[in-house]
Design a protein around this motif. Structure first.
Motif, short mmCIF file in Angstrom:
data_model
loop_
_atom_site.label_atom_id
_atom_site.label_comp_id
_atom_site.label_asym_id
_atom_site.label_seq_id
_atom_site.Cartn_x
_atom_site.Cartn_y
_atom_site.Cartn_z
N ASP A 36 0.82 -1.20 0.00
CA ASP A 36 0.00 0.00 0.00
C ASP A 36 0.86 1.27 0.00
OD1 ASP A 36 -2.41 -1.27 -0.36
OD2 ASP A 36 -2.77 -1.52 1.78
N CYS A 37 0.20 2.37 -0.35
CA CYS A 37 0.94 3.58 -0.70
C CYS A 37 0.15 4.82 -0.27
CB CYS A 37 1.15 3.58 -2.22
SG CYS A 37 2.27 4.84 -2.81
N PRO A 38 0.26 5.18 1.01
CA PRO A 38 -0.53 6.30 1.52
C PRO A 38 -0.03 7.66 1.02
CG PRO A 38 0.92 5.44 3.23
CD PRO A 38 1.06 4.53 2.04
N ASP A 39 -0.78 8.69 1.37
CA ASP A 39 -0.46 10.07 1.00
C ASP A 39 0.99 10.42 1.34
OD1 ASP A 39 -2.86 11.51 0.03
OD2 ASP A 39 -3.71 10.86 1.93
N SER A 40 1.55 11.36 0.57
CA SER A 40 2.89 11.91 0.87
C SER A 40 3.89 10.80 1.13
CB SER A 40 2.82 12.85 2.09
OG SER A 40 1.85 13.84 1.87
N GLY A 60 14.62 3.24 -3.94
CA GLY A 60 14.79 1.79 -3.73
C GLY A 60 13.50 1.01 -3.78
N VAL A 61 12.40 1.69 -4.09
CA VAL A 61 11.09 1.02 -4.11
C VAL A 61 10.50 1.11 -5.51
CG1 VAL A 61 8.78 0.93 -3.09
CG2 VAL A 61 10.72 1.70 -1.70
N ASP A 62 10.58 0.02 -6.25
CA ASP A 62 10.01 -0.01 -7.60
C ASP A 62 8.73 -0.84 -7.67
OD1 ASP A 62 12.06 1.54 -8.71
OD2 ASP A 62 13.34 -0.21 -8.98
N HIS A 63 8.50 -1.67 -6.67
CA HIS A 63 7.35 -2.58 -6.66
C HIS A 63 6.36 -2.15 -5.58
CE1 HIS A 63 10.42 -4.83 -8.78
NE2 HIS A 63 9.48 -5.62 -9.27
N VAL A 64 5.11 -1.96 -5.97
CA VAL A 64 4.07 -1.52 -5.05
C VAL A 64 2.87 -2.46 -5.18
CG1 VAL A 64 2.54 0.36 -4.38
CG2 VAL A 64 4.81 0.89 -5.32
N LEU A 65 2.47 -3.04 -4.06
CA LEU A 65 1.27 -3.87 -4.02
C LEU A 65 0.16 -3.06 -3.38
CD1 LEU A 65 1.09 -7.61 -2.90
CD2 LEU A 65 -0.69 -5.97 -2.30
N ILE A 66 -0.94 -2.89 -4.09
CA ILE A 66 -2.09 -2.16 -3.57
C ILE A 66 -3.17 -3.19 -3.19
CG2 ILE A 66 -3.94 -0.51 -4.10
CD1 ILE A 66 -1.23 0.85 -3.84
N THR A 67 -3.52 -3.21 -1.89
CA THR A 67 -4.49 -4.22 -1.43
C THR A 67 -5.91 -3.89 -1.86
OG1 THR A 67 -4.81 -3.07 0.69
CG2 THR A 67 -3.10 -4.80 0.60
N HIS A 73 -5.09 3.78 1.46
CA HIS A 73 -4.16 2.73 1.03
C HIS A 73 -3.51 3.02 -0.33
CE1 HIS A 73 -5.28 -0.07 4.30
NE2 HIS A 73 -6.36 0.68 4.28
N MET A 74 -4.01 4.03 -1.03
CA MET A 74 -3.42 4.27 -2.36
C MET A 74 -3.35 5.73 -2.77
SD MET A 74 -6.16 3.50 -5.38
CE MET A 74 -5.35 4.77 -6.34
N ASN A 75 -3.65 6.66 -1.89
CA ASN A 75 -3.61 8.07 -2.30
C ASN A 75 -2.22 8.53 -2.73
OD1 ASN A 75 -6.29 8.72 -2.08
ND2 ASN A 75 -6.13 9.59 -0.01
N GLY A 76 -1.19 7.83 -2.28
CA GLY A 76 0.16 8.24 -2.65
C GLY A 76 0.63 7.71 -3.99
N LEU A 77 -0.17 6.85 -4.60
CA LEU A 77 0.31 6.17 -5.81
C LEU A 77 0.52 7.12 -6.98
CD1 LEU A 77 1.09 3.40 -6.97
CD2 LEU A 77 -1.31 3.11 -7.66
N GLU A 78 -0.37 8.12 -7.11
CA GLU A 78 -0.19 9.10 -8.18
C GLU A 78 1.17 9.79 -8.06
OE1 GLU A 78 -3.40 12.01 -8.85
OE2 GLU A 78 -1.84 13.54 -9.01
#
Ligand SMILES: [Zn+2]
Length: 248
Positions: A36-40, A60-67, A73-78
């Motif tokens: 997951d990928c929260p805000d900011s 160092g983070v190229d792989h992101v799993l969004i549940t 859980h995903m506002n930071g993905l953009e």
């Protein structure tokens, strides 16, 4: 000693004044997988860096799993995808269920990400310009770097993936957002370490339900996604704190 580490980036819910939204960073053999990928997101990594005493950065983070597609859980993905696109010239390796993939672009990201102005003209972009998708498999197992991942749909408002993640001979179980679900606990129970959510409402798990579980199961369990009001000093299951590093 396990080489599989879980960095706790956020432990709160979407209403929290005290904590970041719930997120984990899994590490093994130098490979990192964001759960997951929260805000900011870059500031979340920086805060965990300061607390954990270990350098964490988006490079160092190229792989992101969004549940699932709830914003906490995903506002930071953009922002992560824009950073990878503009700063690193990369695509995000996005791991999601087919159900999340079906809506994450058209119903969450497309409005803000599908057009770029290059100073002279508008350019149209698609999901594939920012992301490479690897689907979770409800029936089987997938491999992401050193991690072998099985998933199970939870009882939540929208399609949500609970996870069993295995690496270096150790296993993490993660409930993701879910109502209390004994069959999900059976799925998670074999794991060496179980991270379970707790919160209010019909689509989350009441603390009292988890506190009533057998002691041996509670001893392997940690709480996440908890409300600010949870008395973490007196809880029957240890509550995670941000910056903590776990070894399943
Ligand atoms: Zn949710």
């Amino acid at each position: 000693m396990s080489d599989f580490e879980v960095v706790v980036l956020g432990v709160g819910d979407t209403f929290s004044e005290r904590n970041h939204s719930t997120a984990l960073l899994l590490r093994c053999d130098g490979f990192q997988l964001a759960i997951d990928c929260p805000d900011s997101y870059r500031s979340v990594l920086r805060a965990a860096t300061l607390r954990a005493g270990q350098p964490l950065s988006l490079a160092g983070v190229d792989h992101v799993l969004i549940t699932h597609v709830h914003g906490d859980h995903m506002n930071g993905l953009e922002g992560v995808a824009f950073y990878k696109h503009f700063v690193e010239g990369k695509r995000v390796q996005l791991v999601t269920s087919p159900e999340v993939r079906a809506v994450i672009w058209d119903e969450r990201l497309k409005a803000s990400m599908s057009t770029l102005w290059d100073g002279q003209r508008f350019r149209a972009l698609t999901f594939d310009d920012y992301f490479e998708h690897q689907p979770l498999d409800w029936a089987g197992e997938i491999t992401v770097g050193p991690f072998r991942i099985r998933s199970r749909r939870t009882k939540h408002h929208v399609p949500t993936s609970a996870l069993i993640v295995e690496a270096a001979g150790r296993t993490l179980g993660y409930s993701s957002d879910t109502a209390f679900d004994p069959s999900l606990l059976s799925f998670l129970e074999p794991a060496d370490l179980i991270i379970h959510e707790t919160n209010y409402g019909p689509a989350h798990t009441p603390y009292s339900s988890l506190a009533a579980l057998p002691a041996d199961l509670r001893a392997r369990m940690r709480l996440i996604h908890y409300p600010d009001e949870l008395d973490t000093a007196d809880s029957a299951i240890a509550a995670l704190t941000e910056g903590e590093i776990l070894r399943p």
